[in-house]
Design a protein around this motif. Structure first.
Motif, mmCIF file in Angstrom:
data_model
loop_
_atom_site.group_PDB
_atom_site.id
_atom_site.type_symbol
_atom_site.label_atom_id
_atom_site.label_comp_id
_atom_site.label_asym_id
_atom_site.label_seq_id
_atom_site.Cartn_x
_atom_site.Cartn_y
_atom_site.Cartn_z
ATOM 1 N N ASP A 86 0.835 -1.189 0.000
ATOM 2 C CA ASP A 86 0.000 0.000 0.000
ATOM 3 C C ASP A 86 0.872 1.242 0.000
ATOM 4 O O ASP A 86 1.668 1.464 0.924
ATOM 5 N N ASP A 88 0.485 4.692 0.545
ATOM 6 C CA ASP A 88 -0.524 5.581 1.098
ATOM 7 C C ASP A 88 0.003 6.982 1.335
ATOM 8 O O ASP A 88 1.109 7.171 1.790
ATOM 9 N N HIS A 149 -6.283 2.615 -4.215
ATOM 10 C CA HIS A 149 -6.445 2.609 -2.752
ATOM 11 C C HIS A 149 -7.172 3.870 -2.297
ATOM 12 O O HIS A 149 -6.973 4.327 -1.178
#
Length: 292
Positions: A86, A88, A149
């Motif tokens: 991920d 992020d 995401h």
């Protein structure tokens, strides 16, 4: 991004961990046409019709038109495992990035390349805006695939580890805004896969993101790399959890997951020694769709 705690309870509350509890922190079937593929198609020939592009595999919608949820591939289709990372960055972290905090992790991506490990990177649109050159390079590398995401990394349910919440009326737009950020960064093809921020979702969220044409992708192995200081412990947690068809959730960030790259250097040879083959999420979804 994913949390520090074990993330298993999806709809009812065991989502990712409290990675964002004290404020946002970050980390780096049926085939259907991919609406997010912006790459030019094959040029038509005067002597033959152009070949139809191959669409990424997806799963059929669930009951009531809910987005399908994928957590792992078939257990009886060989020893395959998908490492996911991920990338992020939340919508309000610009000042922290400007102050020198690094939400990317080039060394991790370099290690994946050096070890020749295919991987799926679940990227927020805000991360792609902050690191467009890296997003474009990852998207252009056939070893990797980029998936969604969200744009903001805000929660799609209430009570999700302190994350601000996206209004139901804005959920689809948040997903689509991420795809727009990818295209702006130069990513020619992003996969129709979506990972909920914090891993938190419910039927209402699945209904809203279904309109974006995505398959929701979760995991069945939590690495525990968020804010971890012991790379060996992270590696052991992964090695203890992997089964055929597993999806492992890890992070692609220097500031919030500093041990991930070191853990990776232990995980990869150990799993290969056990006979595992590393694949992207798309391959596992394709296998699941054929068996389903």
């Amino acid at each position: 991004m994913i949390s520090m705690v074990r993330k298993a309870k999806l709809r009812t509350g065991t989502a990712l961990g409290a990675l964002m509890a004290l404020g946002a922190v970050a980390g780096c079937g049926q085939s259907v046409p991919d609406p997010h593929d912006t790459a030019p198609g094959p040029r038509a020939s005067h002597s033959a019709s152009p070949a139809a592009p191959t669409a990424p595999p997806t799963l059929a919608p669930g009951p009531g038109g809910l987005a399908p949820v994928f957590a792992n591939g078939p257990r009886n289709d060989g020893k395959t495992v998908a490492l996911t990372f991920d990338a992020d960055m939340t919508a309000d972290q610009g000042e922290r990035a400007a102050g020198g905090e690094r939400f990317d992790h080039p060394e991790l991506i370099a290690s994946l390349r050096r070890l020749k490990v295919p991987a799926t990177v679940f990227m927020t649109g805000r991360w792609a805006e902050e690191y467009p050159d890296q997003a474009r390079a990852i998207g252009a590398d056939p070893l990797f695939e980029i998936a969604n995401h969200s744009y903001s990394h805000h929660a799609f349910t209430g009570d999700c580890y302190g994350l601000p919440r996206v209004a139901a009326s804005e959920m689809r737009a948040d997903v689509e805004r991420a795809y727009t950020a990818f295209r702006t960064a130069g990513v020619k093809k992003a996969m129709p896969y979506f990972r909920f921020p914090g891993g938190c979702y419910d039927d209402a969220a699945l209904r809203e993101v279904s309109a974006a044409g995505v398959t929701a992708v979760q995991w069945d192995v939590v690495s525990g790399d968020a804010f971890a200081t012991d790379a060996d412990a992270v590696a052991q947690q992964v090695l203890d959890g992997v089964r055929p068809g597993s999806v492992v959730v890890m992070h692609c960030t220097r500031s919030a997951a500093p041990t991930t790259e070191r853990a990776l250097r232990r995980i990869v040879p150990a799993l290969r020694e056990q006979g595992y083959r590393f694949v992207k999420v798309s391959e596992l979804i394709g296998a699941a769709s054929r068996k389903g």
